[in-house]
Motif scaffolding. Sequence first.
Motif, mmCIF file in Angstrom:
data_model
loop_
_atom_site.group_PDB
_atom_site.id
_atom_site.type_symbol
_atom_site.label_atom_id
_atom_site.label_comp_id
_atom_site.label_asym_id
_atom_site.label_seq_id
_atom_site.Cartn_x
_atom_site.Cartn_y
_atom_site.Cartn_z
ATOM 1 N N GLU A 182 7.402 -6.291 -0.423
ATOM 2 C CA GLU A 182 7.565 -5.777 0.934
ATOM 3 C C GLU A 182 8.253 -6.821 1.808
ATOM 4 O O GLU A 182 9.121 -6.494 2.624
ATOM 5 C CB GLU A 182 6.203 -5.393 1.523
ATOM 6 N N HIS A 232 7.052 3.149 -2.978
ATOM 7 C CA HIS A 232 7.548 1.802 -2.768
ATOM 8 C C HIS A 232 9.056 1.753 -2.558
ATOM 9 O O HIS A 232 9.654 0.714 -2.732
ATOM 10 C CB HIS A 232 7.168 0.907 -3.956
ATOM 11 N N LEU A 290 12.176 1.222 -0.420
ATOM 12 C CA LEU A 290 12.363 0.429 0.792
ATOM 13 C C LEU A 290 13.599 0.861 1.561
ATOM 14 O O LEU A 290 14.083 0.140 2.424
ATOM 15 C CB LEU A 290 12.480 -1.059 0.400
ATOM 16 N N GLU A 307 3.142 -6.570 -4.671
ATOM 17 C CA GLU A 307 3.568 -5.612 -3.658
ATOM 18 C C GLU A 307 3.786 -6.286 -2.305
ATOM 19 O O GLU A 307 4.747 -5.972 -1.592
ATOM 20 C CB GLU A 307 2.546 -4.482 -3.541
ATOM 21 N N GLN A 308 2.922 -7.231 -1.947
ATOM 22 C CA GLN A 308 3.107 -7.937 -0.687
ATOM 23 C C GLN A 308 4.414 -8.723 -0.674
ATOM 24 O O GLN A 308 5.147 -8.728 0.317
ATOM 25 C CB GLN A 308 1.928 -8.884 -0.436
ATOM 26 N N LYS A 355 12.015 -6.626 3.635
ATOM 27 C CA LYS A 355 12.264 -6.846 5.062
ATOM 28 C C LYS A 355 13.267 -7.977 5.287
ATOM 29 O O LYS A 355 14.119 -7.904 6.168
ATOM 30 C CB LYS A 355 10.948 -7.166 5.766
#
Length: 407
Positions: free
Chosen positions: A165, A93, A95, A161-162, A169
Amino acid sequence: MNNSLSGPIPDLHLPKLKHLNLSNNNLSGPIPPSLQKFPTSSFLGNVFLCGIPLEPCPGTSPSPSPVSPSPPNTRSFWNKLSLEEKVQSLAQHQLHPKERPLQVEGEKNPRENTAADLLRASAEVLGKGSYGTTYKAVLEDGTIVVVKRLKEVVAGKKDFEQQMELVGKVGQHQNVVPLRAYYYSKDEKLLVYDYVQLGSLSAALHGNKAAGRTPMDWETRVKIALGAARGMAYLHAEGGGKFIHGNIKSSNILISQEISACVTEFGIAQLMAPPHIHPRLIGYRAPEVLETKKPTQKSDVYSFGVLLLEMLTGKAPLRSPGREDFIEHLPRWVQSVVREEWTSEVFDVDLLKHPNIEDEMVQMLQVAMACVAVLPDQRPRMEEVVGRIEEIRNSYSDTRTSPEDKI
């Protein structure tokens, strides 16, 4: 109480001291042994204080006797993580864009830091907020990151987690602190951010002047307000216009080395249990959020308006002027003063020392008051707020500075 005191409490050896009230300040760190005999009420309203009679400092165990708590440097919470399974999970995870790994400033051949580096890092408590405890961690290669250990997360692993993410971004903007990694397990939820060097707007505004702090001048405040507004407008525009910060306050506006504002802790509110709102934070909350517990983009605008008022007045969002049983919200106080046509009396005395800026401050005050309108539909969008702050800055900067000195 309510003296805007900040920093650690010195270990005062005053055996004849009978009464103590340090409540509702910005004090931090462990309560010294000589003062641990006083009741909890003596220390309430200092979010970053810990130790007897309050909650134990991170990394210490509760003790029935008033022993000296350990300093707020700890690795204990990392040790609760089992390296075998959790390092792999955390590594999945990260990023960090592959072309932009975390790196040490000035290092020619940086290597990407692994989760194992993070877990072996020493950690220092930076503070406790409404969503959890924040740590400063120095990785083995010298890179500094900030780790937030969340509490009371109600979202399941998939939703968490969604959202993370999406946060990763979205957070690619010069006025936003990027999320670099996250970790989710039943017992631990961790977020990893870049470290922003100059600390928070809250500390800059309300830090201890007696310690030699230089008051923030008007141009710096305008620059930070504009940067924070741009960061917020960017976040609101992303994610189909549904992205919400939910926790705008001066301690979540960080100041970079370039004296630019960076918004942090965005996108977390939706994952958390409806918070028990700390009294200090009520002043930032829009009226409708105090009832529904559900933040919106319009409530973000309200919180930003309170932030502008905090920068204009130099006062905390919630005040108890001379009476412990009376709480005064900053927007309400400003409205009462302006209504009596004493507008200049709302401004920070440190700002009034500078010539030829009162008209500009009045215009900024008008922006702030539009943001804190009681009805959400009457508040501007953050994009409009950015435009109005830019107009205020540009209309006066030509008369006061040379082109190369402009903000």
